[in-house]
Scaffold this motif. Structure first.
Motif, PDB file in Angstrom:
ATOM      1  N   ARG A  51       0.941  -1.251  -0.059  1.00  8.68           N
ATOM      2  CA  ARG A  51      -0.003   0.183   0.165  1.00  8.68           C
ATOM      3  C   ARG A  51       0.866   1.078   0.054  1.00  8.68           C
ATOM      4  O   ARG A  51       0.487   2.403  -0.180  1.00  8.68           O
ATOM      5  N   PHE A  52       2.087   1.028   0.282  1.00  7.59           N
ATOM      6  CA  PHE A  52       3.000   2.445   0.362  1.00  7.59           C
ATOM      7  C   PHE A  52       3.745   2.449  -1.127  1.00  7.59           C
ATOM      8  O   PHE A  52       4.647   3.176  -1.044  1.00  7.59           O
ATOM      9  N   LYS A  53       3.487   1.707  -1.935  1.00  6.07           N
ATOM     10  CA  LYS A  53       4.114   1.724  -3.246  1.00  6.07           C
ATOM     11  C   LYS A  53       3.704   3.008  -4.058  1.00  6.07           C
ATOM     12  O   LYS A  53       2.645   3.456  -3.929  1.00  6.07           O
ATOM     13  N   SER A  54       4.825   3.471  -4.563  1.00  5.35           N
ATOM     14  CA  SER A  54       4.596   4.653  -5.428  1.00  5.35           C
ATOM     15  C   SER A  54       3.704   4.340  -6.698  1.00  5.35           C
ATOM     16  O   SER A  54       3.844   3.512  -7.282  1.00  5.35           O
ATOM     17  N   TYR A  55       2.720   5.284  -7.031  1.00  7.54           N
ATOM     18  CA  TYR A  55       1.933   5.104  -8.069  1.00  7.54           C
ATOM     19  C   TYR A  55       2.386   5.956  -9.249  1.00  7.54           C
ATOM     20  O   TYR A  55       2.271   7.096  -9.256  1.00  7.54           O
ATOM     21  N   LYS A  56       3.227   5.390 -10.116  1.00 11.23           N
ATOM     22  CA  LYS A  56       3.876   5.934 -11.057  1.00 11.23           C
ATOM     23  C   LYS A  56       3.185   6.867 -12.218  1.00 11.23           C
ATOM     24  O   LYS A  56       3.264   7.912 -12.233  1.00 11.23           O
TER      25      LYS A  56
END
Length: 93
Positions: A51-56
């Motif tokens: 859930r902390f993944k960057s949304y490119k």
């Protein structure tokens, strides 16, 4: 006349031959070693961190919007400068 000591030491350093180049016995890159169990576990995808993944895609979109707004501001300022100089030239003629 006696020479200062720093000049004599400088001359002796300049006269000496440089040391031979250091030959490497090992290659500059190490040999490939397989990863251990701990390293493999650290490289696996963690579900808790997903859930902390960057949304490119959203970051790219916001960047494009920022670029467009910057361009619009620069064009508006340039237009205002042109209008101001043209009205001053029209009044002076």
């Amino acid at each position: 006349m006696a020479q200062p000591t720093f000049l004599s030491s400088l001359r002796s350093r300049l006269r000496t031959t440089p040391p031979p180049p250091h030959h490497r016995l090992q290659p500059s890159r190490g040999y490939h070693v397989e990863l251990g169990a701990r390293e493999k576990a650290l490289l696996e995808e963690d579900v808790a961190l997903k859930r902390f993944k960057s949304y490119k895609n959203s970051v790219k979109q916001v960047s494009k919007i920022g670029n467009v707004l910057t361009l619009a501001v620069v064009l508006a300022c340039s237009y205002e400068v042109v209008v101001a100089t043209s009205t001053k030239l029209g009044k002076s003629l």
